[in-house]
Write a protein that holds these residues in place. Structure first.
Motif, PDB file in Angstrom:
ATOM      1  N   VAL A   9       0.838  -1.203   0.000  1.00 14.58           N
ATOM      2  CA  VAL A   9       0.000   0.000   0.000  1.00 14.58           C
ATOM      3  C   VAL A   9       0.870   1.249   0.000  1.00 14.58           C
ATOM      4  O   VAL A   9       0.616   2.209  -0.742  1.00 14.58           O
ATOM      5  CB  VAL A   9      -0.964  -0.018   1.212  1.00 14.58           C
ATOM      6  CG1 VAL A   9      -1.649   1.325   1.378  1.00 14.58           C
ATOM      7  CG2 VAL A   9      -1.981  -1.128   1.071  1.00 14.58           C
ATOM      8  N   THR A  10       1.914   1.267   0.812  1.00 14.73           N
ATOM      9  CA  THR A  10       2.818   2.416   0.872  1.00 14.73           C
ATOM     10  C   THR A  10       3.517   2.629  -0.466  1.00 14.73           C
ATOM     11  O   THR A  10       3.625   3.765  -0.955  1.00 14.73           O
ATOM     12  CB  THR A  10       3.870   2.218   1.983  1.00 14.73           C
ATOM     13  OG1 THR A  10       3.188   1.966   3.215  1.00 14.73           O
ATOM     14  CG2 THR A  10       4.747   3.441   2.115  1.00 14.73           C
ATOM     15  N   LEU A  11       3.974   1.552  -1.072  1.00 18.46           N
ATOM     16  CA  LEU A  11       4.627   1.653  -2.379  1.00 18.46           C
ATOM     17  C   LEU A  11       3.641   2.152  -3.433  1.00 18.46           C
ATOM     18  O   LEU A  11       3.985   2.992  -4.266  1.00 18.46           O
ATOM     19  CB  LEU A  11       5.207   0.288  -2.779  1.00 18.46           C
ATOM     20  CG  LEU A  11       6.005   0.239  -4.064  1.00 18.46           C
ATOM     21  CD1 LEU A  11       7.199   1.185  -3.995  1.00 18.46           C
ATOM     22  CD2 LEU A  11       6.480  -1.176  -4.339  1.00 18.46           C
ATOM     23  N   GLY A  12       2.411   1.649  -3.390  1.00 21.59           N
ATOM     24  CA  GLY A  12       1.383   2.108  -4.338  1.00 21.59           C
ATOM     25  C   GLY A  12       1.075   3.576  -4.173  1.00 21.59           C
ATOM     26  O   GLY A  12       0.897   4.312  -5.153  1.00 21.59           O
ATOM     27  N   MET A  13       0.996   4.043  -2.930  1.00 16.94           N
ATOM     28  CA  MET A  13       0.740   5.467  -2.677  1.00 16.94           C
ATOM     29  C   MET A  13       1.904   6.328  -3.163  1.00 16.94           C
ATOM     30  O   MET A  13       1.693   7.415  -3.710  1.00 16.94           O
ATOM     31  CB  MET A  13       0.483   5.690  -1.190  1.00 16.94           C
ATOM     32  CG  MET A  13      -0.854   5.132  -0.733  1.00 16.94           C
ATOM     33  SD  MET A  13      -1.125   5.245   1.034  1.00 16.94           S
ATOM     34  CE  MET A  13      -0.929   6.972   1.339  1.00 16.94           C
ATOM     35  N   ALA A  14       3.116   5.857  -2.980  1.00 17.85           N
ATOM     36  CA  ALA A  14       4.280   6.608  -3.441  1.00 17.85           C
ATOM     37  C   ALA A  14       4.296   6.711  -4.964  1.00 17.85           C
ATOM     38  O   ALA A  14       4.583   7.777  -5.526  1.00 17.85           O
ATOM     39  CB  ALA A  14       5.562   5.952  -2.938  1.00 17.85           C
ATOM     40  N   ILE A  15       3.959   5.627  -5.629  1.00 17.00           N
ATOM     41  CA  ILE A  15       3.912   5.644  -7.098  1.00 17.00           C
ATOM     42  C   ILE A  15       2.802   6.567  -7.580  1.00 17.00           C
ATOM     43  O   ILE A  15       2.992   7.357  -8.513  1.00 17.00           O
ATOM     44  CB  ILE A  15       3.755   4.216  -7.651  1.00 17.00           C
ATOM     45  CG1 ILE A  15       5.029   3.410  -7.391  1.00 17.00           C
ATOM     46  CG2 ILE A  15       3.420   4.246  -9.139  1.00 17.00           C
ATOM     47  CD1 ILE A  15       4.917   1.936  -7.724  1.00 17.00           C
ATOM     48  N   ALA A  16       1.634   6.499  -6.954  1.00 17.67           N
ATOM     49  CA  ALA A  16       0.516   7.353  -7.345  1.00 17.67           C
ATOM     50  C   ALA A  16       0.857   8.826  -7.134  1.00 17.67           C
ATOM     51  O   ALA A  16       0.553   9.675  -7.985  1.00 17.67           O
ATOM     52  CB  ALA A  16      -0.729   6.980  -6.555  1.00 17.67           C
ATOM     53  N   ALA A  17       1.489   9.141  -6.009  1.00 20.44           N
ATOM     54  CA  ALA A  17       1.874  10.530  -5.752  1.00 20.44           C
ATOM     55  C   ALA A  17       2.879  11.023  -6.782  1.00 20.44           C
ATOM     56  O   ALA A  17       2.800  12.160  -7.258  1.00 20.44           O
ATOM     57  CB  ALA A  17       2.458  10.652  -4.340  1.00 20.44           C
ATOM     58  N   THR A  18       3.804  10.164  -7.164  1.00 17.41           N
ATOM     59  CA  THR A  18       4.802  10.537  -8.169  1.00 17.41           C
ATOM     60  C   THR A  18       4.142  10.827  -9.508  1.00 17.41           C
ATOM     61  O   THR A  18       4.472  11.802 -10.185  1.00 17.41           O
ATOM     62  CB  THR A  18       5.853   9.421  -8.329  1.00 17.41           C
ATOM     63  OG1 THR A  18       6.446   9.164  -7.064  1.00 17.41           O
ATOM     64  CG2 THR A  18       6.922   9.819  -9.323  1.00 17.41           C
ATOM     65  N   VAL A  19       3.200   9.993  -9.901  1.00 12.80           N
ATOM     66  CA  VAL A  19       2.514  10.172 -11.188  1.00 12.80           C
ATOM     67  C   VAL A  19       1.691  11.454 -11.178  1.00 12.80           C
ATOM     68  O   VAL A  19       1.709  12.230 -12.140  1.00 12.80           O
ATOM     69  CB  VAL A  19       1.633   8.942 -11.506  1.00 12.80           C
ATOM     70  CG1 VAL A  19       0.723   9.214 -12.684  1.00 12.80           C
ATOM     71  CG2 VAL A  19       2.506   7.733 -11.770  1.00 12.80           C
ATOM     72  N   PHE A  20       0.968  11.717 -10.108  1.00 10.75           N
ATOM     73  CA  PHE A  20       0.089  12.890 -10.064  1.00 10.75           C
ATOM     74  C   PHE A  20       0.836  14.199  -9.876  1.00 10.75           C
ATOM     75  O   PHE A  20       0.347  15.252 -10.268  1.00 10.75           O
ATOM     76  CB  PHE A  20      -0.957  12.726  -8.965  1.00 10.75           C
ATOM     77  CG  PHE A  20      -2.000  11.706  -9.299  1.00 10.75           C
ATOM     78  CD1 PHE A  20      -2.804  11.834 -10.412  1.00 10.75           C
ATOM     79  CD2 PHE A  20      -2.169  10.597  -8.494  1.00 10.75           C
ATOM     80  CE1 PHE A  20      -3.754  10.888 -10.724  1.00 10.75           C
ATOM     81  CE2 PHE A  20      -3.121   9.646  -8.789  1.00 10.75           C
ATOM     82  CZ  PHE A  20      -3.922   9.785  -9.917  1.00 10.75           C
ATOM     83  N   LEU A  21       2.005  14.159  -9.305  1.00 11.31           N
ATOM     84  CA  LEU A  21       2.751  15.383  -9.051  1.00 11.31           C
ATOM     85  C   LEU A  21       3.711  15.767 -10.169  1.00 11.31           C
ATOM     86  O   LEU A  21       4.373  16.794 -10.081  1.00 11.31           O
ATOM     87  CB  LEU A  21       3.515  15.275  -7.727  1.00 11.31           C
ATOM     88  CG  LEU A  21       2.637  15.176  -6.481  1.00 11.31           C
ATOM     89  CD1 LEU A  21       3.507  14.996  -5.248  1.00 11.31           C
ATOM     90  CD2 LEU A  21       1.760  16.399  -6.343  1.00 11.31           C
ATOM     91  N   GLN A  22       3.792  14.976 -11.200  1.00 12.90           N
ATOM     92  CA  GLN A  22       4.671  15.314 -12.315  1.00 12.90           C
ATOM     93  C   GLN A  22       4.100  16.518 -13.047  1.00 12.90           C
ATOM     94  O   GLN A  22       2.899  16.637 -13.249  1.00 12.90           O
ATOM     95  CB  GLN A  22       4.800  14.150 -13.297  1.00 12.90           C
ATOM     96  CG  GLN A  22       5.629  13.015 -12.777  1.00 12.90           C
ATOM     97  CD  GLN A  22       5.740  11.894 -13.805  1.00 12.90           C
ATOM     98  OE1 GLN A  22       4.992  11.848 -14.766  1.00 12.90           O
ATOM     99  NE2 GLN A  22       6.676  11.005 -13.584  1.00 12.90           N
TER     100      GLN A  22
END
Length: 98
Positions: A9-22
């Motif tokens: 879950v933590t890894l998924g949230m980190a990936i999602a945050a990276t994608v949305f903040l680009q």
């Protein structure tokens, strides 16, 4: 094994945050628009005679940047301010011999 779902879950949230903040990539300026703005900038701020102390490259750059931002829709009376012009009745410092 207890921490496995939490890590996923933590890894998924980190990936999602990276994608949305680009940030979105900047759009490229077309060659036709760049040529048009360059021609307009040169007409608004013509080249000076070689050997002159004062130049007009700053005015050309400012006009070109403004033209690109407006998509090439520059009015005929638009002039960027000439910082070297001391008095309105006298020509700018980059006109005429020194």
């Amino acid at each position: 094994m207890k921490n496995c779902p939490r890590i996923i879950v933590t890894l998924g949230m980190a990936i999602a945050a990276t994608v949305f903040l680009q940030t979105q990539p900047a759009t490229a300026v077309s060659a036709d628009l760049a040529k048009k703005c360059r021609d307009l900038a040169i007409k608004a701020h013509p080249y000076t005679v070689p050997g002159m102390k004062a130049g007009n490259a700053e005015g050309q750059r400012a006009y070109f940047k403004d033209c690109i931002e407006k998509g090439g829709n520059m009015s005929a009376d638009h002039q960027t301010p000439d910082l070297k012009r001391a008095e309105p009745d006298k020509p700018a410092g980059n006109i005429g011999p020194n």
